[in-house]
Design a protein around this motif. Structure first.
Motif, PDB file in Angstrom:
ATOM      1  N   PRO A  41     -19.376 -72.885   9.572  1.00  0.00           N
ATOM      2  CA  PRO A  41     -18.036 -72.515   9.093  1.00  0.00           C
ATOM      3  C   PRO A  41     -18.123 -71.380   8.067  1.00  0.00           C
ATOM      4  O   PRO A  41     -18.976 -71.409   7.181  1.00  0.00           O
TER       5      PRO A  41
ATOM      6  N   ASP B 214     -13.304 -73.799  11.842  1.00  0.00           N
ATOM      7  CA  ASP B 214     -13.939 -73.979  10.535  1.00  0.00           C
ATOM      8  C   ASP B 214     -13.369 -75.194   9.821  1.00  0.00           C
ATOM      9  O   ASP B 214     -14.097 -75.975   9.214  1.00  0.00           O
ATOM     10  N   ARG B 215     -12.045 -75.368   9.915  1.00  0.00           N
ATOM     11  CA  ARG B 215     -11.425 -76.515   9.248  1.00  0.00           C
ATOM     12  C   ARG B 215     -11.948 -77.821   9.814  1.00  0.00           C
ATOM     13  O   ARG B 215     -12.247 -78.752   9.073  1.00  0.00           O
TER      14      ARG B 215
ATOM     15  N   GLU C 295     -14.790 -78.458  11.433  1.00  0.00           N
ATOM     16  CA  GLU C 295     -16.201 -78.729  11.138  1.00  0.00           C
ATOM     17  C   GLU C 295     -16.398 -79.063   9.659  1.00  0.00           C
ATOM     18  O   GLU C 295     -17.168 -79.966   9.312  1.00  0.00           O
ATOM     19  N   ASN C 296     -15.681 -78.340   8.785  1.00  0.00           N
ATOM     20  CA  ASN C 296     -15.780 -78.656   7.350  1.00  0.00           C
ATOM     21  C   ASN C 296     -15.313 -80.071   7.043  1.00  0.00           C
ATOM     22  O   ASN C 296     -15.904 -80.774   6.220  1.00  0.00           O
TER      23      ASN C 296
ATOM     24  N   ILE D  32     -18.008 -82.464   8.019  1.00  0.00           N
ATOM     25  CA  ILE D  32     -19.119 -82.418   7.059  1.00  0.00           C
ATOM     26  C   ILE D  32     -18.748 -83.149   5.762  1.00  0.00           C
ATOM     27  O   ILE D  32     -19.513 -83.974   5.253  1.00  0.00           O
ATOM     28  N   GLU D  33     -17.550 -82.857   5.255  1.00  0.00           N
ATOM     29  CA  GLU D  33     -17.141 -83.487   3.982  1.00  0.00           C
ATOM     30  C   GLU D  33     -17.041 -85.004   4.118  1.00  0.00           C
ATOM     31  O   GLU D  33     -17.477 -85.748   3.243  1.00  0.00           O
TER      32      GLU D  33
ATOM     33  N   TYR E 203     -26.426 -83.077   1.824  1.00  0.00           N
ATOM     34  CA  TYR E 203     -26.102 -82.079   2.832  1.00  0.00           C
ATOM     35  C   TYR E 203     -26.063 -82.718   4.221  1.00  0.00           C
ATOM     36  O   TYR E 203     -26.883 -83.590   4.522  1.00  0.00           O
TER      37      TYR E 203
END
Ligand SMILES: *Cc1c(COP(=O)(O)O)cnc(C)c1O
Length: 426
Positions: free
Chosen positions: A57, A69-70, A72-73, A76-77, A87
């Motif tokens: 992203p 990007d939104r 995938e972020n 991840i978060e 990570y």
């Protein structure tokens, strides 16, 4: 869900429907399986399937990446929060691929890996001669103590000191006990090895907090998404922040091509659900049901490997019943219960026949099985084991299994009833 397929490809539609019927009325006890919630099914087939993305992203090779990007972020978060991770990379296509991205991040050809033996519960990607990585890395394996059937940590230490691996792996496919991550970490530190935990099977239990987490101890944790964590097909990797760059480079362009954003959207939903009370309760029920099934089977003359279980797996030695894993697996399949044949430690039978079966409690616990149902399952399994060639008894068992599972719907009533609307192009 298959509104248009139903009309334009009835041949294929019929196969999917047949599989749905099978899943509805089958008692699913293969330890690597779970039933994905409808959100996961929907997101797996979402329009993110159409978007090609390479890179991370904010650092994509393709235009039009704002929403990619939104999503995938978000995945991840959520993953970081669930596992208290420094990570996370959510791009791996599967648990196996997740392992490859770690090996490729930290090892060079010819480097040495110490992992658990396949025939004591380890995984094909941990150094089986059948896996291509056995041509690239050198492997040594540890196993369980044959008396206790618990990992022999002294053996791990002796092997680590003589073999001097660059990577030590904990984690298994057919091991019913908790793993002493602290001890494994100490051994890794003693020989200066990286420490990875492959938590493919147990990540749902870990995420829900019902068994201890390897995350604080390991440099890397890898996982599949379709086992206890009940998500889509896919994988993810957790690591310490200091390895993030290496891991990302190894993942892309090292191993993957474009990512599967539809899968990543489904993973984002999977990570959201892991901490919800309903999922935590399901994972607790998985543990309770597994412990209870082990007791119930033992009471009926089966031998339970290691004497019990701390996770979703019950490993059963069938020798007291004078049947093989292959025979039992096939007989159970015929009556509507799926398990899989499995080698037991020091198995005298070949891997194709085996003396044991591996039973998993995830899918039936998702459907709502509790102690009453587990008792019935143990009883059916006992009758099948004692009457492996008796068609009459097997018929009764099939009826009893079907009557039991029919009380616990796989999906909400009506969810799959596809309204027929004629699409424009017909
Ligand atoms: C299942 C499993 C894998 C592979 O996961 P996939 O998602 O099927 O590729 C890797 N490691 C272990 C220990 C497993 O049990």
């Amino acid at each position: 869900m298959l509104k248009t397929t139903k009309i334009t490809d009835p041949e294929l539609y019929e196969i999917v429907e047949a599989e749905l019927e099978r899943q509805k009325y089958n008692i699913e006890m293969i330890a690597s399986e779970s039933s994905a919630p409808t959100e996961i099914l929907e997101l797996s087939g979402s329009v993110f399937l159409n978007k090609t993305e390479e890179g991370l992203p904010g650092k994509r090779y393709q235009a039009g990446s704002e929403h990619a990007d939104r999503v995938e972020n978000l995945a991840i978060e959520r993953a970081k929060e669930v596992f208290g991770a420094e990570y996370v990379n959510v791009q791996a296509y599967s648990g196996a691929t997740a392992n490859y991205t770690v090996f490729n991040a930290i090892l060079d050809p010819g480097d040495k890996i110490l992992a658990m033996r396949l025939d004591h519960g380890g995984h094909l990607t941990h150094g089986s001669p059948a896996n291509f990585l056995s041509k690239i890395y050198k492997y040594e394996h540890y196993g369980v103590n044959l008396e206790t059937e618990i990992i022999d940590y002294d053996d791990v230490e002796v092997k680590a000191l003589s073999f001097m691996p660059k990577l030590i792996i904990a984690g298994a496919s057919a091991y019913p006990r908790l793993i002493d991550y602290k001890r494994m970490r100490e051994i890794a530190d003693k020989v200066g090895a990286y420490f990875m935990v492959d938590m493919a099977h147990i990540s749902g239990l870990v995420g829900a907090g019902v068994i201890p987490s390897p995350v604080p101890y390991a440099d890397f944790c890898t996982s599949s998404c379709s086992k206890t964590i009940c998500g889509p097909r896919g994988g993810f990797v957790i690591c310490k922040e200091k390895f993030a760059k290496q891991l990302n480079k190894s993942t892309f362009p090292g191993i993957l091509g474009s990512i599967q954003l539809n899968g990543i959207a489904a993973k984002a939903n999977m990570f959201k659900r892991v901490k919800e009370p309903e999922f935590v309760a399901t994972m607790q029920r998985v543990l309770d049901n597994a412990k209870f099934l082990a007791k119930e089977l033992e009471a009926r003359g089966f031998r339970i490997i290691s004497g019990g279980t701390d996770n979703h797996i019950v490993l059963v030695d069938l020798r007291p019943k004078n049947i093989t894993g292959k025979e039992f697996d096939q007989a159970l399949e015929k009556i509507g219960i799926t398990v899989n044949k499995n080698t037991i430690p020091n198995d005298p039978a070949s891997p194709f026949v085996t003396s044991g079966v591996r039973i998993g409690l995830t899918a039936v616990s998702e459907r709502g099985f509790g102690p009453n149902e587990i008792s019935v399952v143990a009883d059916i399994m006992d009758r099948v084991a004692n009457n492996i060639d008796n068609e009459e008894v097997l018929d009764q068992c099939r009826n009893d299994a079907r009557a039991l599972i029919s009380q616990f719907p796989l999906y909400q009533e009506g969810y799959f009833e596809d309204e027929v609307t004629i699409p424009q192009h017909i």
